[in-house]
Motif scaffolding. Sequence first.
Motif, PDB file in Angstrom:
ATOM      1  N   ALA A 151      39.846  30.907  55.025  1.00  0.00           N
ATOM      2  CA  ALA A 151      38.614  31.643  54.724  1.00  0.00           C
ATOM      3  C   ALA A 151      38.885  33.090  54.324  1.00  0.00           C
ATOM      4  O   ALA A 151      38.296  33.598  53.363  1.00  0.00           O
ATOM      5  N   LYS A 152      39.767  33.756  55.050  1.00  0.00           N
ATOM      6  CA  LYS A 152      40.049  35.167  54.744  1.00  0.00           C
ATOM      7  C   LYS A 152      40.637  35.320  53.344  1.00  0.00           C
ATOM      8  O   LYS A 152      40.219  36.198  52.566  1.00  0.00           O
ATOM      9  N   LYS A 153      41.611  34.487  52.993  1.00  0.00           N
ATOM     10  CA  LYS A 153      42.246  34.577  51.678  1.00  0.00           C
ATOM     11  C   LYS A 153      41.256  34.255  50.559  1.00  0.00           C
ATOM     12  O   LYS A 153      41.299  34.861  49.475  1.00  0.00           O
ATOM     13  N   ILE A 154      40.370  33.314  50.821  1.00  0.00           N
ATOM     14  CA  ILE A 154      39.396  32.929  49.790  1.00  0.00           C
ATOM     15  C   ILE A 154      38.361  34.024  49.583  1.00  0.00           C
ATOM     16  O   ILE A 154      37.984  34.327  48.444  1.00  0.00           O
ATOM     17  N   VAL A 155      37.921  34.653  50.646  1.00  0.00           N
ATOM     18  CA  VAL A 155      36.978  35.769  50.483  1.00  0.00           C
ATOM     19  C   VAL A 155      37.682  36.952  49.813  1.00  0.00           C
ATOM     20  O   VAL A 155      37.086  37.630  48.961  1.00  0.00           O
ATOM     21  N   ASP A 156      38.949  37.194  50.157  1.00  0.00           N
ATOM     22  CA  ASP A 156      39.728  38.231  49.463  1.00  0.00           C
ATOM     23  C   ASP A 156      39.741  37.954  47.956  1.00  0.00           C
ATOM     24  O   ASP A 156      39.528  38.860  47.139  1.00  0.00           O
ATOM     25  N   ALA A 157      39.996  36.684  47.607  1.00  0.00           N
ATOM     26  CA  ALA A 157      40.057  36.299  46.188  1.00  0.00           C
ATOM     27  C   ALA A 157      38.700  36.458  45.514  1.00  0.00           C
ATOM     28  O   ALA A 157      38.615  36.876  44.347  1.00  0.00           O
ATOM     29  N   ALA A 158      37.625  36.133  46.235  1.00  0.00           N
ATOM     30  CA  ALA A 158      36.276  36.240  45.682  1.00  0.00           C
ATOM     31  C   ALA A 158      35.915  37.699  45.412  1.00  0.00           C
ATOM     32  O   ALA A 158      35.337  38.031  44.368  1.00  0.00           O
ATOM     33  N   VAL A 159      36.255  38.575  46.345  1.00  0.00           N
ATOM     34  CA  VAL A 159      35.961  40.003  46.177  1.00  0.00           C
ATOM     35  C   VAL A 159      36.753  40.564  44.993  1.00  0.00           C
ATOM     36  O   VAL A 159      36.217  41.330  44.174  1.00  0.00           O
ATOM     37  N   LEU A 160      38.028  40.172  44.884  1.00  0.00           N
ATOM     38  CA  LEU A 160      38.857  40.637  43.767  1.00  0.00           C
ATOM     39  C   LEU A 160      38.327  40.105  42.447  1.00  0.00           C
ATOM     40  O   LEU A 160      38.243  40.849  41.453  1.00  0.00           O
ATOM     41  N   ALA A 161      37.969  38.819  42.397  1.00  0.00           N
ATOM     42  CA  ALA A 161      37.417  38.227  41.173  1.00  0.00           C
ATOM     43  C   ALA A 161      36.127  38.921  40.771  1.00  0.00           C
ATOM     44  O   ALA A 161      35.861  39.140  39.582  1.00  0.00           O
ATOM     45  N   ASN A 162      35.341  39.287  41.761  1.00  0.00           N
ATOM     46  CA  ASN A 162      34.080  39.984  41.499  1.00  0.00           C
ATOM     47  C   ASN A 162      34.333  41.333  40.823  1.00  0.00           C
ATOM     48  O   ASN A 162      33.559  41.761  39.951  1.00  0.00           O
ATOM     49  N   GLU A 163      35.420  41.980  41.207  1.00  0.00           N
ATOM     50  CA  GLU A 163      35.778  43.268  40.595  1.00  0.00           C
ATOM     51  C   GLU A 163      36.367  43.077  39.198  1.00  0.00           C
ATOM     52  O   GLU A 163      36.091  43.853  38.281  1.00  0.00           O
ATOM     53  N   GLN A 164      37.156  42.014  39.031  1.00  0.00           N
ATOM     54  CA  GLN A 164      37.875  41.810  37.768  1.00  0.00           C
ATOM     55  C   GLN A 164      37.012  41.164  36.686  1.00  0.00           C
ATOM     56  O   GLN A 164      37.150  41.493  35.508  1.00  0.00           O
ATOM     57  N   GLY A 165      36.166  40.214  37.057  1.00  0.00           N
ATOM     58  CA  GLY A 165      35.429  39.445  36.068  1.00  0.00           C
ATOM     59  C   GLY A 165      36.363  38.597  35.233  1.00  0.00           C
ATOM     60  O   GLY A 165      37.379  38.092  35.730  1.00  0.00           O
ATOM     61  N   TYR A 166      36.064  38.434  33.943  1.00  0.00           N
ATOM     62  CA  TYR A 166      36.895  37.670  33.015  1.00  0.00           C
ATOM     63  C   TYR A 166      37.366  38.578  31.886  1.00  0.00           C
ATOM     64  O   TYR A 166      36.646  39.493  31.473  1.00  0.00           O
ATOM     65  N   GLU A 167      38.541  38.300  31.359  1.00  0.00           N
ATOM     66  CA  GLU A 167      38.998  38.971  30.148  1.00  0.00           C
ATOM     67  C   GLU A 167      38.173  38.392  28.997  1.00  0.00           C
ATOM     68  O   GLU A 167      38.254  37.202  28.705  1.00  0.00           O
TER      69      GLU A 167
END
Length: 384
Positions: free
Chosen positions: A341-357
């Motif tokens: 859960a922790k790693k997945i939420v970390d990934a979600a927060v990072l993806a939220n900041e990065q978006g898509y190229e």
Amino acid sequence: MKKTICFAGLLSETNLGDIVIIESTEGLYKKSLAGKGNFEFKRLNLQFGQVSFLNKVVRKLKRLATEKLKLDGNRLEIEMLKKHYRSQLKEAELVVLVGGGLIKYKYQGVFLYLIALIETAEELGIPVVINAAGVEGYSETDPRCQLLKMSLNKDIVKSITTRDDLETLSKKYMHQDSKIHIDKVADPAVYSDEIYKTNKQESDTYGIGLVRGGIFLDNERQLTPEEVAIFYADLISEVESRGLKYQMFTNGSSSDNELLPLIKNKLGRNHLELIVPKQDDELVNVISTFTTVIAARLHANIISYSLNIPSIGLVWNDKLALFGDDIGYPERFFEYNQLDAKKIVDAAVLANEQGYEQGQWNKYKSTAKSNIDVIVNKWIANEL
């Protein structure tokens, strides 16, 4: 004079992702055909969802008789399906199988639908196009797989594109001297933003998509329903501990609600809000209200992608990992043994900041449309 195109798909599915596929495929064909002639569009349900009660009883009796007499049950089912399809294809001049998890044989009986439809089209002389199909496994020894392979290589099939496993399709399913057009394209639902005229809304809410508990075991991934429920409970706890807003949802299938009581029990809650869409446009609209999505259903991820909303995929089938590879973000898709859960939420927060190229986003999306344009132009020129 009107030319008729028949779009064949899983119209009875309560998993609304399949309905989004149908709407998106038909919508892209209509856009490509605009101004090129007079066309009529029909739909064919690959399933027996709209067959009368009497016919269902007759089918059941035939199956029982087949089992008792030890006859070929697959062939009986194919012949019954062909009778169902034949009446709906009489006026069609092109059959488009709209995509989804079609090229598979291990469960759901989808291989029977494809075999029956292709045989019926062959008898009626109607060209068949298979659009952005999911390819799920291959076996040299399983007779179901070999029956499917035989049908896919029939001359009446003019084009097969896949959204995922091109290597298995081209090197295993197709004969090496095949002249059938083969390619890899994006799932048509990458255009659901345009087809449903829906845009990403301003939001700080994370979407958490539930899935039925047995889906991992059904796909040979060793994660029990209770373990899936524990993961969701841990995920909710982790999101709450960070002060993040979230909303649970499903893709519409009632089976995806089944873990909710167990999740509530694990969390010691009497209530958890869950959105269960009833229609395909509602599903697209629900997803549009999220800033980032965490989901196991492939089309929750694909619809998110179409709306430029980052997503984290929970992999119960290779098709999710392959989608992650194709869009250029494999690190956002987690296998069953990586559901921390922790790693997945970390990934979600990072993806939220990065978006898509955005260059890659547009390039990948365009493959769904450009291939349909090629098929349409060849069909109109009688070169398909």
